[in-house]
Each structure stands twice: as structure tokens, then as C-alpha cells.
Design a protein around this motif. Sequence first.
Motif, mmCIF file in Angstrom:
data_model
loop_
_atom_site.group_PDB
_atom_site.id
_atom_site.type_symbol
_atom_site.label_atom_id
_atom_site.label_comp_id
_atom_site.label_asym_id
_atom_site.label_seq_id
_atom_site.Cartn_x
_atom_site.Cartn_y
_atom_site.Cartn_z
ATOM 1 N N LEU A 248 0.907 -1.166 -0.178
ATOM 2 C CA LEU A 248 -0.100 0.058 0.016
ATOM 3 C C LEU A 248 0.857 1.347 -0.019
ATOM 4 C CD1 LEU A 248 -2.709 1.334 0.262
ATOM 5 C CD2 LEU A 248 -2.709 1.282 2.759
ATOM 6 N N ASN A 249 1.782 1.251 0.899
ATOM 7 C CA ASN A 249 2.875 2.575 0.826
ATOM 8 C C ASN A 249 3.380 2.766 -0.551
ATOM 9 O OD1 ASN A 249 2.417 2.568 3.571
ATOM 10 N ND2 ASN A 249 4.412 2.159 4.330
ATOM 11 N N ILE A 250 4.018 1.675 -1.408
ATOM 12 C CA ILE A 250 4.489 1.890 -2.538
ATOM 13 C C ILE A 250 3.281 2.381 -3.387
ATOM 14 C CG2 ILE A 250 5.621 0.615 -4.643
ATOM 15 C CD1 ILE A 250 7.017 -0.979 -2.460
ATOM 16 N N ALA A 251 2.068 1.598 -3.551
ATOM 17 C CA ALA A 251 1.100 2.042 -4.541
ATOM 18 C C ALA A 251 0.579 3.461 -4.307
ATOM 19 C CB ALA A 251 0.148 1.005 -4.362
ATOM 20 N N HIS A 252 0.438 3.610 -3.020
ATOM 21 C CA HIS A 252 -0.091 4.992 -2.625
ATOM 22 C C HIS A 252 0.869 6.091 -2.972
ATOM 23 C CE1 HIS A 252 -1.676 8.425 -0.093
ATOM 24 N NE2 HIS A 252 -2.676 7.952 -0.483
ATOM 25 N N ASN A 253 2.340 5.999 -2.935
ATOM 26 C CA ASN A 253 3.051 6.878 -3.353
ATOM 27 C C ASN A 253 2.960 7.050 -4.841
ATOM 28 O OD1 ASN A 253 4.159 7.430 -0.996
ATOM 29 N ND2 ASN A 253 6.351 6.491 -1.475
ATOM 30 N N ALA A 254 2.736 5.898 -5.759
ATOM 31 C CA ALA A 254 2.721 6.037 -6.971
ATOM 32 C C ALA A 254 1.451 6.838 -7.474
ATOM 33 C CB ALA A 254 2.591 4.614 -7.447
ATOM 34 N N ALA A 255 0.348 6.448 -6.769
ATOM 35 C CA ALA A 255 -0.875 7.123 -7.138
ATOM 36 C C ALA A 255 -0.807 8.828 -6.923
ATOM 37 C CB ALA A 255 -1.889 6.573 -6.268
ATOM 38 N N GLN A 256 -0.059 9.178 -6.051
ATOM 39 C CA GLN A 256 0.000 10.452 -5.659
ATOM 40 C C GLN A 256 1.003 11.077 -6.683
ATOM 41 O OE1 GLN A 256 1.188 10.247 -1.645
ATOM 42 N NE2 GLN A 256 -0.515 11.266 -0.782
ATOM 43 N N ALA A 257 2.019 10.431 -7.112
ATOM 44 C CA ALA A 257 3.002 11.081 -8.438
ATOM 45 C C ALA A 257 2.241 11.156 -9.725
ATOM 46 C CB ALA A 257 3.981 9.753 -8.265
ATOM 47 N N LEU A 258 1.253 10.413 -9.713
ATOM 48 C CA LEU A 258 0.438 10.439 -10.959
ATOM 49 C C LEU A 258 -0.596 11.322 -11.085
ATOM 50 C CD1 LEU A 258 -0.222 6.472 -11.246
ATOM 51 C CD2 LEU A 258 0.794 7.763 -13.026
ATOM 52 N N ALA A 259 -0.714 12.159 -10.129
ATOM 53 C CA ALA A 259 -1.800 13.396 -9.974
ATOM 54 C C ALA A 259 -1.882 14.130 -11.355
ATOM 55 C CB ALA A 259 -1.227 14.623 -9.003
ATOM 56 N N LYS A 260 -1.055 14.311 -12.344
ATOM 57 C CA LYS A 260 -1.366 15.211 -13.601
ATOM 58 C C LYS A 260 -1.950 14.452 -14.392
ATOM 59 C CE LYS A 260 2.128 18.647 -12.902
ATOM 60 N NZ LYS A 260 3.404 19.459 -13.439
ATOM 61 N N ARG A 261 -1.620 12.998 -14.395
ATOM 62 C CA ARG A 261 -1.902 12.057 -15.207
ATOM 63 C C ARG A 261 -3.554 11.622 -14.887
ATOM 64 N NH1 ARG A 261 0.458 9.595 -19.523
ATOM 65 N NH2 ARG A 261 2.751 9.971 -19.811
ATOM 66 N N ILE A 262 -3.734 11.584 -13.696
ATOM 67 C CA ILE A 262 -5.161 11.277 -13.002
ATOM 68 C C ILE A 262 -5.928 12.548 -13.677
ATOM 69 C CG2 ILE A 262 -6.439 11.158 -11.013
ATOM 70 C CD1 ILE A 262 -4.286 9.683 -9.598
ATOM 71 N N GLU A 263 -5.393 13.511 -13.536
ATOM 72 C CA GLU A 263 -6.349 14.772 -14.141
ATOM 73 C C GLU A 263 -6.604 14.656 -15.693
ATOM 74 O OE1 GLU A 263 -4.551 18.537 -13.311
ATOM 75 O OE2 GLU A 263 -4.422 18.213 -11.121
ATOM 76 N N ALA A 264 -5.606 14.079 -16.393
ATOM 77 C CA ALA A 264 -5.766 13.944 -17.930
ATOM 78 C C ALA A 264 -6.479 12.611 -18.021
ATOM 79 C CB ALA A 264 -4.514 13.770 -18.422
ATOM 80 N N GLY A 265 -6.688 11.717 -17.193
ATOM 81 C CA GLY A 265 -7.562 10.527 -17.341
ATOM 82 C C GLY A 265 -6.560 9.352 -17.795
ATOM 83 N N ASP A 266 -5.345 9.437 -17.950
ATOM 84 C CA ASP A 266 -4.684 8.298 -18.341
ATOM 85 C C ASP A 266 -3.692 7.722 -17.353
ATOM 86 O OD1 ASP A 266 -2.859 10.133 -18.544
ATOM 87 O OD2 ASP A 266 -2.240 9.978 -20.627
ATOM 88 N N ALA A 267 -3.870 8.143 -16.260
ATOM 89 C CA ALA A 267 -3.040 7.204 -15.292
ATOM 90 C C ALA A 267 -3.028 5.532 -15.002
ATOM 91 C CB ALA A 267 -3.340 7.853 -13.842
#
Length: 357
Positions: A248-267
Motif C-alpha cells: 500500500l505504501n508503494i502503490a499510494h506513493n505511485a498514485a500520488q505521483a500520478l496526479a497530473k495523469r489522473i487529471e488527464a484520465g490516463d494514469a
Amino acid sequence: MNNQAHSLAGLDLLASAVLVLDADGCISYANPAAENLLESSLKVMQHQRLTEMFLNGDKLQDIFSQAVAHQFDDKRQDLVLERAGRDPLQVHVIVTALDDPQAPVLIELRENVQQLKLDREERLIDQSQANKELIRNLAHEIKNPLGGIRGAAQLLELELPERHLNPLREYTQVIIKEADRLQTLVDRLLAPHRRPHIVGDVNIHEVFERVRSLIMAEFPNGLTIRRDYDLSVPEFRGDKEQLIQAVLNIAHNAAQALAKRIEAGDAMLTFQTRVARQVTLVKVRYRLALDLHIMDNGPGIPPEIQNRIFYPLVSGRDGGSGLGLTLAQTFIQQHMGVIECESRPGCTDFRILIPLP
């Protein structure tokens, strides 16, 4: 020389470093891989003795002399070649005797990846042990005076006239809240050393599915989690809660690093499970090991902190505590495993290796 250059042109395509030496041991040819490995151009290296490029070049001199004397057709040896002001090269050397009197010796240098990996793991384990001792000692030193500071602030607040309306209460509240924040940080630092290691049967896919549900609950839109599971991966003995927290710690860090791609919808996050065979972890050989990957298509880890991401309080994100990966590494090490990371823009891959019985 033109004929020689033409005959050696095919070596330019090789991934391993190739050098051709003349009868005096001077470099007459080096392919691009050799230029990269030795951090020098052919123009600079040409007509320079190979043995003079290293502080312990005598090790190569002996092999070169034997090759010139045709005491062997080819010879293989692992060497650590020391260089002034640079990291030593750990290489597998293949020396071949040629029939050309003007260029009698060909040397191939292959970086000893396995040795580099072992050294990196050993440094990581040593650093982790030092970090744990430092954290424990530091946390205990902070904990006692912190309680005193918070208690003094509470007593001071009680002495304030009309304390609920007194503007000075704002300052005592700042002290109390910051003391609580530091207390939470200290508790997180000490958590891995307080909690007992609870061992039971673990299905690694249940671990990943639990993490997946937690990540999707926090990031419901713009993030896709791809599952690439090998369903033949066996159950094993481990601490399920620790493994969930580590992943979870690794995956959560990764998800937070994907903030811009999440906004773009392609994370994209990818969870992959495999079984690796004949794996060496910290100088111990295991027949089988869990080979787990958590990959993202984010911007990558900043190069300046890539070698320090598992150190406590090192974070690549504003507002990050820098404890998530430290705790993850601690939990995986308690399972006799290691976490490795490769990162570049567009692809960060955290690999977890845990030995199987």
C-alpha cells in the motif's frame, strides 16, 4: 588501419565493451560501448596503454602478456578495475588472442551485474540497519521532552483568564497541535519495532486486491489499475498485514505521483506477480522467490533522490513524510526480502523479491 577499421565495424553494434590492443598494449580500437563504459572517447584513448588507465592495471598486464605469447586462445576472469577519482569497474573480462601481429589482443569487458546487485543490496541492508538504530534512538529522545512540552502548554492554557476567549489561547493550541503532530510522527517511526511479527498463510493476490480496493476508493476517477497476476503463485508463510502495508505504501506513493495523469484520465498502475527461480538475495541463494512489481506511468523519481528513496524523511513530494518507503523496506526485510526500484520518466518499477520455501 582502414582495413582493420572495416573488419571491426561489426563490433560497433555490440552491447558489451570491446577493445583491440596493439603489440605494445596500446588501444587501437574501442567500440561505442567501451567508450561509454570507460567514459572516454576513442580519440582520447587511442595509442594509450590500457593498463595505465587503471590503478591496478598490472592485473590486465599479466593476461595481456600471456595472450601475446599465445599461451591461451581466450581467457575469462572477474576483475575489479580501480580508477582515480571514479568508481571502480566490476567487470567480467574475456581476453582473446588474435592472429594479427599488429593487433594481437582483443579484450571484452562486461559489467558484472550480479556483483553490482549484491553490493547494492548489501549497502541497502547495512544502511537500513543503521537507519533503524538511528530512528529508534532519536524517537525515544524526542518522545520524553515532547510530552513535557505538550503538558506545559496545557497547564499554561488553563492559567489564561477567560481562556476560551483569550487570543493567547491560539498560541498554546499551536504548541499542543504541533506536539501532537510530532508525536504521531514518532509513533510511526517506532511502529515497525513495536508490533509483533504475526506469521500465517498468505495469498499474495489477496494482498494486492486489498491494496487495489483501498487505492481505487481514494482515486476513483482517472486512474486504472491493471492486474497481471500469475495464478500459479503459491501461498507462503508471512505477515499479511505487514505485506498489505508495504504494498500500500508503494502503490499510494505511485498514485500520488500520478496526479497530473489522473487529471488527464490516463494514469496507469500495474500490479504484477510472478515466481522467479534461482534468485540470490543478500548473498543467499534461493530456489524460488516471489517476484512482485508495482509499476506506474508517472513522471519518475527525481534523479537526485533515486539512491536515497528508502532513507527515512526523504520524499520527492511536497508535504510527504518520507516514511512510506522506509517502512515498506523494513516490512519486506522482515520477510528476508528486498525492494528494488528502477525509474525513468514514464515508467517507475518497484520490484519486491521475497524468498519462497
